[in-house]
Write a protein that holds these residues in place. Structure first.
Motif, PDB file in Angstrom:
ATOM      1  N   GLU A 186       0.897  -1.138   0.141  1.00 21.23           N
ATOM      2  CA  GLU A 186       0.011   0.088   0.084  1.00 21.23           C
ATOM      3  C   GLU A 186       0.837   1.269   0.094  1.00 21.23           C
ATOM      4  O   GLU A 186       0.509   2.191  -0.823  1.00 21.23           O
ATOM      5  CB  GLU A 186      -1.104  -0.025   1.160  1.00 21.23           C
ATOM      6  N   ILE A 187       1.887   1.205   0.915  1.00 26.25           N
ATOM      7  CA  ILE A 187       2.695   2.576   0.958  1.00 26.25           C
ATOM      8  C   ILE A 187       3.609   2.508  -0.343  1.00 26.25           C
ATOM      9  O   ILE A 187       3.657   3.615  -0.914  1.00 26.25           O
ATOM     10  CB  ILE A 187       3.905   2.166   2.178  1.00 26.25           C
ATOM     11  N   LEU A 188       4.193   1.684  -0.771  1.00 29.49           N
ATOM     12  CA  LEU A 188       4.779   1.830  -2.126  1.00 29.49           C
ATOM     13  C   LEU A 188       4.135   2.129  -3.247  1.00 29.49           C
ATOM     14  O   LEU A 188       4.442   2.998  -4.104  1.00 29.49           O
ATOM     15  CB  LEU A 188       5.601   0.341  -2.357  1.00 29.49           C
ATOM     16  N   THR A 189       3.066   1.567  -3.258  1.00 31.81           N
ATOM     17  CA  THR A 189       2.052   1.752  -4.481  1.00 31.81           C
ATOM     18  C   THR A 189       1.559   3.276  -4.307  1.00 31.81           C
ATOM     19  O   THR A 189       1.504   4.117  -5.298  1.00 31.81           O
ATOM     20  CB  THR A 189       0.853   1.062  -4.376  1.00 31.81           C
ATOM     21  N   CYS A 190       1.491   3.779  -3.267  1.00 28.45           N
ATOM     22  CA  CYS A 190       1.037   5.201  -2.852  1.00 28.45           C
ATOM     23  C   CYS A 190       2.256   6.294  -3.461  1.00 28.45           C
ATOM     24  O   CYS A 190       1.876   7.158  -4.129  1.00 28.45           O
ATOM     25  CB  CYS A 190       0.763   5.612  -1.369  1.00 28.45           C
ATOM     26  N   VAL A 191       3.594   5.740  -2.996  1.00 27.09           N
ATOM     27  CA  VAL A 191       4.672   6.442  -3.548  1.00 27.09           C
ATOM     28  C   VAL A 191       4.929   6.667  -5.046  1.00 27.09           C
ATOM     29  O   VAL A 191       5.051   7.669  -5.590  1.00 27.09           O
ATOM     30  CB  VAL A 191       5.984   6.136  -2.970  1.00 27.09           C
ATOM     31  N   ARG A 192       4.294   5.329  -5.586  1.00 28.56           N
ATOM     32  CA  ARG A 192       4.541   5.460  -7.223  1.00 28.56           C
ATOM     33  C   ARG A 192       3.438   6.504  -7.765  1.00 28.56           C
ATOM     34  O   ARG A 192       3.677   7.103  -8.893  1.00 28.56           O
ATOM     35  CB  ARG A 192       4.430   3.911  -7.377  1.00 28.56           C
ATOM     36  N   ARG A 193       2.063   6.236  -7.011  1.00 30.24           N
ATOM     37  CA  ARG A 193       1.046   7.167  -7.561  1.00 30.24           C
ATOM     38  C   ARG A 193       1.199   8.559  -7.397  1.00 30.24           C
ATOM     39  O   ARG A 193       1.132   9.347  -8.438  1.00 30.24           O
ATOM     40  CB  ARG A 193      -0.212   6.576  -6.938  1.00 30.24           C
ATOM     41  N   LEU A 194       1.845   8.920  -6.300  1.00 32.10           N
ATOM     42  CA  LEU A 194       2.110  10.245  -6.195  1.00 32.10           C
ATOM     43  C   LEU A 194       3.147  10.839  -7.074  1.00 32.10           C
ATOM     44  O   LEU A 194       3.434  11.782  -7.659  1.00 32.10           O
ATOM     45  CB  LEU A 194       2.588  10.685  -4.747  1.00 32.10           C
ATOM     46  N   ARG A 195       4.304   9.916  -7.421  1.00 31.43           N
ATOM     47  CA  ARG A 195       5.355  10.380  -8.519  1.00 31.43           C
ATOM     48  C   ARG A 195       4.754  10.658  -9.612  1.00 31.43           C
ATOM     49  O   ARG A 195       4.985  11.442 -10.347  1.00 31.43           O
ATOM     50  CB  ARG A 195       6.412   9.141  -8.289  1.00 31.43           C
ATOM     51  N   THR A 196       4.045   9.752 -10.063  1.00 31.24           N
ATOM     52  CA  THR A 196       3.094   9.975 -11.261  1.00 31.24           C
ATOM     53  C   THR A 196       2.310  11.115 -11.580  1.00 31.24           C
ATOM     54  O   THR A 196       2.447  11.986 -12.503  1.00 31.24           O
ATOM     55  CB  THR A 196       2.164   8.806 -11.808  1.00 31.24           C
ATOM     56  N   LYS A 197       1.454  11.423 -10.278  1.00 27.53           N
ATOM     57  CA  LYS A 197       0.804  12.769 -10.483  1.00 27.53           C
ATOM     58  C   LYS A 197       1.685  13.699 -10.279  1.00 27.53           C
ATOM     59  O   LYS A 197       1.095  14.924 -11.120  1.00 27.53           O
ATOM     60  CB  LYS A 197       0.064  12.618  -9.046  1.00 27.53           C
ATOM     61  N   PHE A 198       2.810  13.887  -9.846  1.00 27.34           N
ATOM     62  CA  PHE A 198       3.607  15.028  -9.754  1.00 27.34           C
ATOM     63  C   PHE A 198       5.019  15.018 -10.461  1.00 27.34           C
ATOM     64  O   PHE A 198       5.891  15.802 -10.340  1.00 27.34           O
ATOM     65  CB  PHE A 198       3.984  15.579  -8.298  1.00 27.34           C
ATOM     66  N   GLN A 199       4.860  14.104 -11.461  1.00 27.71           N
ATOM     67  CA  GLN A 199       6.104  13.928 -12.280  1.00 27.71           C
ATOM     68  C   GLN A 199       6.472  15.075 -13.281  1.00 27.71           C
ATOM     69  O   GLN A 199       7.716  15.554 -13.301  1.00 27.71           O
ATOM     70  CB  GLN A 199       5.889  12.783 -13.208  1.00 27.71           C
ATOM     71  N   ALA A 200       5.347  15.942 -13.775  1.00 26.55           N
ATOM     72  CA  ALA A 200       5.733  17.223 -14.473  1.00 26.55           C
ATOM     73  C   ALA A 200       6.552  18.213 -13.657  1.00 26.55           C
ATOM     74  O   ALA A 200       7.534  18.753 -14.127  1.00 26.55           O
ATOM     75  CB  ALA A 200       4.321  17.559 -14.828  1.00 26.55           C
ATOM     76  N   THR A 201       6.378  18.464 -12.590  1.00 28.26           N
ATOM     77  CA  THR A 201       7.084  19.424 -11.880  1.00 28.26           C
ATOM     78  C   THR A 201       8.290  18.896 -10.807  1.00 28.26           C
ATOM     79  O   THR A 201       9.132  19.657 -10.497  1.00 28.26           O
ATOM     80  CB  THR A 201       6.116  20.367 -10.913  1.00 28.26           C
ATOM     81  N   CYS A 202       8.007  17.562 -10.428  1.00 29.05           N
ATOM     82  CA  CYS A 202       9.124  16.911  -9.700  1.00 29.05           C
ATOM     83  C   CYS A 202       9.406  15.461 -10.131  1.00 29.05           C
ATOM     84  O   CYS A 202       8.831  14.578  -9.687  1.00 29.05           O
ATOM     85  CB  CYS A 202       8.646  17.222  -8.175  1.00 29.05           C
ATOM     86  N   PRO A 203      10.287  15.422 -11.135  1.00 29.15           N
ATOM     87  CA  PRO A 203      10.488  14.042 -11.842  1.00 29.15           C
ATOM     88  C   PRO A 203      11.135  12.901 -11.033  1.00 29.15           C
ATOM     89  O   PRO A 203      10.679  11.725 -11.671  1.00 29.15           O
ATOM     90  CB  PRO A 203      11.313  14.505 -13.045  1.00 29.15           C
ATOM     91  N   HIS A 204      11.430  13.172  -9.924  1.00 31.22           N
ATOM     92  CA  HIS A 204      12.398  11.821  -9.454  1.00 31.22           C
ATOM     93  C   HIS A 204      11.756  11.442  -8.077  1.00 31.22           C
ATOM     94  O   HIS A 204      11.863  10.344  -7.885  1.00 31.22           O
ATOM     95  CB  HIS A 204      13.639  12.300  -9.308  1.00 31.22           C
TER      96      HIS A 204
END
Length: 318
Positions: A57-75
Motif C-alpha cells: 500500500e505504501i509503495l504503491t502510494c509513493v508510485r502514484r504520487l510520483r506519477t501525479k507530480f512527475q511534471a514538476t518533480c520528476p524523481h
C-alpha cells in the motif's frame, strides 16, 4: 485510487496493529477482493514484499504520487505527501470537484483500512531496509524525499563529468560511481550516512573513499553535513538528486508562501477550492496541489469538512 488487492493481502498482525490506533485515520480503499482485477505485475510486487499489504500500500502510494507530480518533480516525492495520502485521508490527492462538494477530496467509499503516521513510518523504514526505497535530504522543511532505489542507481549511472576531459574527470567519476554503487547505495538507505575522516582504500575502484566522495559532492550527488561535536572523527553526507536545487527550494518557499496567505485570513483558514482558484504561488514550481498535500501531511493544518467542501485551518504553534 490504489490498485485492488488479492484476498488476505493485509496480514492479521497488521490489521490488529492499525485497529488499535484510533488517533488519526485514513480512508484507503483496497476495492473489493476480486483477484481477477489484479495483474501479474501487482501480484509479483506484493510477493516481492513478502505478501505485506501494508508495504504494498505504501509503495504503491509513493508510485502514484510520483506519477501525479512527475511534471514538476520528476524523481521523488516528499514524505509529507505520503502522510497526506495515507494518514490524512488523501485530502489533496484528487482534483474531482464532485468529490469536494460532497465534503471530501479524494476519499472513496467502501471498507477502508486504517493507517496511522506510525504505521507509515514503520512501513517506510521496512521498505528502506529491503532496499526498495531511499530517503533524500530536504533542507529547510524538516522532511525527507522518497525515491525508489533502482531509480536512484540509474540517476547515478547516468551522471556526466562536470570538468574538462584533460583533468581525467571521466575516470575519476567512473571510479567514484563504482565505489558509490557498491559501498554506499543500498547499504545506507538515507537521508544521511557517515564515513571515517580520511577514509581508506576503496578496494578495486582505486583511490580512497574520501577521494570518491569529494568527486560525488562536486557533481551534486552528495551534500556535506555538519558532523556535530559528538562525532569529530567522521564526515557526514546527505543524498541528493543532481540538479534538484530548484525543486528543493520550491518545497521550502512554497510552503512558507501558502502558510502566509492563509494566515492573512481573518480566522486563518481557507477552503481548499478557494486556495486552488485564488492562490498562484510565485515562489514554487511544484503546483498548488503539492503544497496543499504538504501542509496536511506536515501537520500544519487541520482539515475541516464543511457543506461547501474541505477547509484548511492553520494549527497554532507556540
Amino acid at each position: 485510487m490504489l490498485p485492488r488487492r488479492p484476498s488476505g493481502a493485509l496480514e492479521k498482525s497488521e490489521t490488529a496493529s492499525v485497529e488499535q490506533n484510533t488517533t488519526k485515520r485514513a480512508r484507503v480503499d483496497w476495492g473489493d477482493d476480486n483477484d481477477d482485477d489484479w495483474g501479474e505485475r501487482e501480484v509479483g510486487l506484493l510477493e516481492s514484499l513478502g505478501g505485506s499489504g501494508r508495504l504494498y500500500e505504501i509503495l504503491t502510494c509513493v508510485r502514484r504520487l510520483r506519477t501525479k507530480f512527475q511534471a514538476t518533480c520528476p524523481h521523488f516525492v516528499s514524505r509529507t505527501l505520503v502522510y497526506d495520502a495515507l494518514v490524512g485521508g488523501g485530502e489533496a490527492a484528487d482534483d474531482n470537484e464532485d468529490d469536494e462538494k460532497a465534503g471530501g477530496l479524494g476519499e472513496t467509499p467502501g471498507d477502508p483500512h486504517v493507517l496511522s503516521a506510525t504505521d507509515v513510518d514503520i512501513g517506510l523504514e521496512e521498505l528502506k531496509r529491503k532496499k526498495v526505497l531511499m530517503a533524500l535530504y530536504l533542507p529547510g522543511v524538516g522532511d525527507v524525499a522518497l525515491i525508489e532505489t533502482d531509480e536512484y542507481r540509474e540517476i547515478v549511472r547516468r551522471l556526466k563529468p562536470r570538468t574538462p576531459k584533460r583533468l581525467n574527470a571521466p575516470d575519476s567519476l567512473r571510479l567514484a560511481i563504482e565505489f558509490f554503487q557498491e559501498s554506499i547505495v543500498g547499504t545506507h538507505p538515507g537521508p544521511t550516512f557517515q564515513m571515517p575522516k580520511g577514509g581508506g582504500r576503496s578496494g578495486g575502484s582505486g583511490g580512497t573513499s574520501t577521494d570518491h566522495l569529494d568527486v560525488l559532492v562536486k557533481h551534486d550527488l552528495l551534500l556535506r553535513m555538519p558532523a556535530g561535536k559528538n562525532a569529530p572523527n567522521v564526515d557526514v553526507f546527505a543524498f541528493k538528486v543532481p540538479g534538484s536545487g530548484q525543486v528543493v527550494k520550491s518545497c521550502v518557499d512554497g510552503r512558507l508562501e501558502l502558510v502566509s496567505r492563509i494566515k492573512r485570513k481573518r480566522h486563518q483558514e481557507m477552503l481548499v477550492s478557494k486556495i486552488r482558484k485564488e492562490i498562484k504561488l510565485r515562489k514554487s514550481t511544484l503546483g498548488i496541489d503539492w503544497h496543499i498535500a504538504d501542509l496536511i501531511g506536515s501537520g500544519l493544518v487541520n482539515v475541516v469538512p464543511t457543506t461547501v467542501g474541505s477547509l484548511l485551518r492553520l494549527i497554532a504553534h507556540e
